[in-house]
Structure formats: structure tokens, C-alpha cells
Write an enzyme that holds these catalytic residues in place. Structure first.
Site, PDB file in Angstrom:
ATOM      1  N   GLU A 146      31.826  69.042  31.802  1.00  0.00           N
ATOM      2  CA  GLU A 146      32.811  68.209  32.084  1.00  0.00           C
ATOM      3  C   GLU A 146      32.255  67.500  30.580  1.00  0.00           C
ATOM      4  OE1 GLU A 146      30.443  68.334  35.994  1.00  0.00           O
ATOM      5  OE2 GLU A 146      30.283  68.904  33.916  1.00  0.00           O
TER       6      GLU A 146
ATOM      7  N   CYS B 130      26.371  66.803  37.511  1.00  0.00           N
ATOM      8  CA  CYS B 130      24.952  66.219  37.284  1.00  0.00           C
ATOM      9  C   CYS B 130      24.760  64.786  37.072  1.00  0.00           C
ATOM     10  CB  CYS B 130      24.636  67.540  36.341  1.00  0.00           C
ATOM     11  SG  CYS B 130      24.878  66.812  34.355  1.00  0.00           S
TER      12      CYS B 130
ATOM     13  N   HIS C 151      28.267  70.902  28.836  1.00  0.00           N
ATOM     14  CA  HIS C 151      28.563  70.825  30.521  1.00  0.00           C
ATOM     15  C   HIS C 151      29.897  70.918  30.408  1.00  0.00           C
ATOM     16  CE1 HIS C 151      24.333  69.785  32.771  1.00  0.00           C
ATOM     17  NE2 HIS C 151      23.963  70.538  31.547  1.00  0.00           N
TER      18      HIS C 151
END
Length: 160
Positions: free
Chosen positions: A62, A90, A60
Site C-alpha cells: 500500500e 495494517c 508494504h
């Protein structure tokens, strides 16, 4: 959500930088989410979604930005750093953010399916956790959300 008075003047500038990362992901056929890590006004980490290309469910934006910042700073802890991301984090990313000791998270669009800053649950508000991060949502939300909406609309169009 967040206290608009807590929004720092440069937040939109840095969110635009995260949007550039999201557009890079889109160019590679990935869901267009981008992130950057900032410390004392300097971008120290960049990342974008790449789970498809890397065959990695943890790839992801991040996570990529946190890894990049940790390498740049030579430390897995990132105190005093801020993470700007185009989509509400998430659960996996929230966990990594908390473990890295990020001081502040600023995101663009809410994620009604997997967002954990109130969309599904608010992991950042769990008092028993040993680190707490300030979270501000909605910075350039329309622009961030539009990028995602257009991506999925095009994907649906191609599938039909």
C-alpha cells in the site's frame, strides 16, 4: 465487513491487477501482497511488498502504491482515488491511506493477525478521525488468500 451492493463492477478487474503486483513480490521472495491506486478508471500507482529486499519495515504494498500515485499525480493528497490491495491493511497502511485522503479501499483477503478493518480493530470506523474512507473487503478473497497460504506453506516446507 462491507455492503456487497457497494461493490463496483470493475473491482474484480482492478483486484486482478493488484494480484499481478503480489505475484511480483512473490518472485522476489517477499510476502505476496500487491496494491494499485486508481483514479477515474486509470491506474496511477502500483506497489508490492518489499521490506526484505529494501531492508525497510515500511515497504508494504500500500505504501509503495501510494508513493507511486503521489509522484504520478504530483500531490501527496490523493482525493478521488481508490486503493486496491490483496490483503486487509495494517495500522501503518491505514494511517497512510487516511492521510492521503483515499476515497475508497478495496481489499481481498482478511488478515487475522494485523488487519484493521475489523479483524483486530476497525481504524477506518473511528469517528473522531478527520477523514473517512469507504472500505470494501472480500473482493477475490479466495484467490488473494490462496496466494498467501501457498507462499507460507512453501516457506514452512523449505524450513523443515
Amino acid at each position: 465487513m462491507s455492503n456487497p451492493a457497494a461493490v463496483v463492477l470493475g473491482d474484480e478487474f482492478y483486484m486482478r491487477e493488484a494480484l499481478l503486483q503480489a505475484r511480483a513480490a512473490e518472485c522476489l521472495g517477499e510476502v505476496p501482497v500487491g496494491a494499485i491506486v486508481v483514479r477515474e478508471g486509470v491506474i496511477v500507482g502500483r506497489g508490492f511488498n518489499s521490506p526484505i529486499g529494501e531492508s525497510d519495515p515500511t515497504a508494504h504494498a500500500e505504501i509503495a502504491a501510494l508513493r507511486d500515485a503521489a509522484r504520478t499525480l504530483g500531490n501527496y493528497r490523493l482525493p478521488g482515488c481508490e486503493l486496491f490491495v490483496t490483503l486487509e491493511p495494517c495500522a501503518m497502511c491505514a494511517g497512510a491511506i487516511l492521510h492521503a485522503r483515499i476515497a475508497r479501499v478495496i481489499y481481498g483477503a482478511r488478515d487475522a493477525k494485523t488487519g484493521v478493518h475489523g479483524s483486530i480493530v476497525d481504524l477506518f470506523a473511528v469517528e473522531r478521525l478527520n477523514h473517512h474512507t469507504t472500505v470494501i473487503g472480500g473482493i477475490l478473497a479466495d484467490e488473494c488468500g490462496s496466494l498467501l497460504s501457498a507462499f507460507f506453506a512453501e516457506r514452512r516446507r523449505r524450513a523443515s
